[in-house]
Write an enzyme that holds these catalytic residues in place. Structure first.
Site, PDB file in Angstrom:
ATOM      1  N   TYR A 105       0.822  -1.205   0.000  1.00 20.23           N
ATOM      2  CA  TYR A 105       0.000   0.000   0.000  1.00 20.23           C
ATOM      3  C   TYR A 105       0.858   1.258   0.000  1.00 20.23           C
ATOM      4  CZ  TYR A 105      -4.084  -2.798   1.378  1.00 20.23           C
ATOM      5  OH  TYR A 105      -5.101  -3.705   1.437  1.00 20.23           O
ATOM      6  N   ARG A 107      -0.937   4.620   0.596  1.00 19.63           N
ATOM      7  CA  ARG A 107      -2.211   5.330   0.704  1.00 19.63           C
ATOM      8  C   ARG A 107      -2.278   6.292   1.890  1.00 19.63           C
ATOM      9  NH1 ARG A 107      -6.047   0.174   1.813  1.00 19.63           N
ATOM     10  NH2 ARG A 107      -7.692   1.664   1.271  1.00 19.63           N
ATOM     11  N   ASP A 270     -16.250  -8.619  -2.620  1.00 21.58           N
ATOM     12  CA  ASP A 270     -17.096  -7.456  -2.886  1.00 21.58           C
ATOM     13  C   ASP A 270     -18.193  -7.803  -3.887  1.00 21.58           C
ATOM     14  OD1 ASP A 270     -15.251  -6.043  -1.288  1.00 21.58           O
ATOM     15  OD2 ASP A 270     -13.997  -5.633  -3.035  1.00 21.58           O
TER      16      ASP A 270
END
Length: 327
Positions: A105, A107, A270
């Site tokens: 990541y 972020r 998801d």
């Protein structure tokens, strides 16, 4: 007016091609990915309407994300463009047995991580909406983002929406202690909880002989109405068995199991959430589990995080139509 509002971060995803490592690659494939948007996208593919709420930088990366959001059919009418902000990135290395896939990541301090209470007009956003979906990933980004998830869930309940939360614990984003504390405050406002048995044990110390016992304990502790989990058996990185299980009102339901050949497993959970919500919008948990498992299975076959799936393909899987080429 939308069937669903989803709130969360979308990052730019960068992946070396051909199973290369980051340190050896000379190029990167560009996609976008974010748990809540992935779910909203899945619902639009089934004919529902959805909007995504977030903050993105007012620069070409933010516009790249917004363009892809509109392309998949999700409304970006509640997205805020933030000057002098940064876009979250993540780097994906595809693995092959015995090397697992891995994510790096980048972020920290992204536009959505700097969100604060009062930045979104939730009563206006929720007007005429049926469902609100969020995940533990958004709550994990910062203290401010956790507070805004709380603010949004309170507003959603006040507006009469059904609220779903995918626990989605990410050890790279926050500690177990912090996650358990925040989730214990948020889950009492949740109607539908998507959670693995492993996360229930790790965060809350909840164990049981089977999924039903774990779900009953989660319902008793937090007051949620429905608990749903993913079923996965992974003997190889690129070949799994996949399904869904759910519990509500004293009854456990299960989907069919699917043998999946994996092209890209990111976003499968998801996609399952999208099928689940689709069924529950019709008041049918079993339908939600069946659609969720079929959508999750199909998502494994599609590159990128977003479920570029058609309703006809989902129906074909549910009807067991097999793998003959469609001409």
């Amino acid at each position: 007016m939308h069937d669903l509002i989803a709130f969360g971060e979308v990052m730019v995803r960068l992946a070396p091609p051909h199973f290369q490592r980051l340190e050896q690659t000379r190029s990167l494939d560009v996609e976008i990915g974010g748990a809540e948007l992935n779910t909203a996208s899945g619902l639009t593919r089934l004919g529902r309407s959805a909007a995504w709420v977030s903050r993105v930088p007012d620069n070409p990366l933010g516009k790249l994300i917004a363009n892809r959001v509109r392309e998949i059919g999700v409304s970006d009418c509640f997205v805020e463009y933030v000057p002098d902000a940064r876009c979250g990135l993540y780097f994906l290395e595809f693995g092959a047995s015995p090397r697992a896939s891995s994510i790096l990541y980048d972020r920290k301090d992204s536009a959505i991580a700097r969100v604060q209470r009062g930045m979104f007009d939730w009563p206006r956003i929720f007007a005429g909406v049926k469902w609100f979906h969020v995940t533990g990933i958004t709550a994990a980004l910062s203290i401010g983002s956790a507070e805004v998830v709380d603010e949004a869930m309170q507003a959603a309940k006040a507006a009469g929406l059904t609220v779903s939360m995918d626990l989605n614990y990410r050890a790279k984003l926050w500690t177990r202690e912090r996650a358990a504390h925040v989730m214990s405050l948020l889950l009492p406002m949740c109607d539908v909880l998507i959670a693995s048995e492993a996360d229930a044990e790790f965060l809350f110390g909840i164990t049981g002989e089977d999924f039903t016992e774990v779900a009953e304990d989660l319902i008793e502790r937090f007051g949620v109405k429905t608990v749903v989990g993913t079923r996965r058996e992974a003997s190889l990185v690129w070949r799994n068995r996949f399904g869904a299980v759910g519990y509500s009102a004293g009854q456990t339901y299960e989907s069919e199991w699917y043998e999946v050949e994996i092209v890209d497993r990111l976003g499968a959970g998801d996609a399952l959430a999208a099928g689940l919500i689709h069924g529950l919008l019709d008041g049918d948990l079993k339908k939600g589990l069946d659609y969720g498992a079929a959508m999750g299975a199909l998502k494994h076959t599609i590159p990128g995080d977003i479920p570029w799936i058609t309703a006809d393909e989902v129906e074909a899987v549910l009807q067991g139509q097999g793998l003959r080429v469609r001409r």
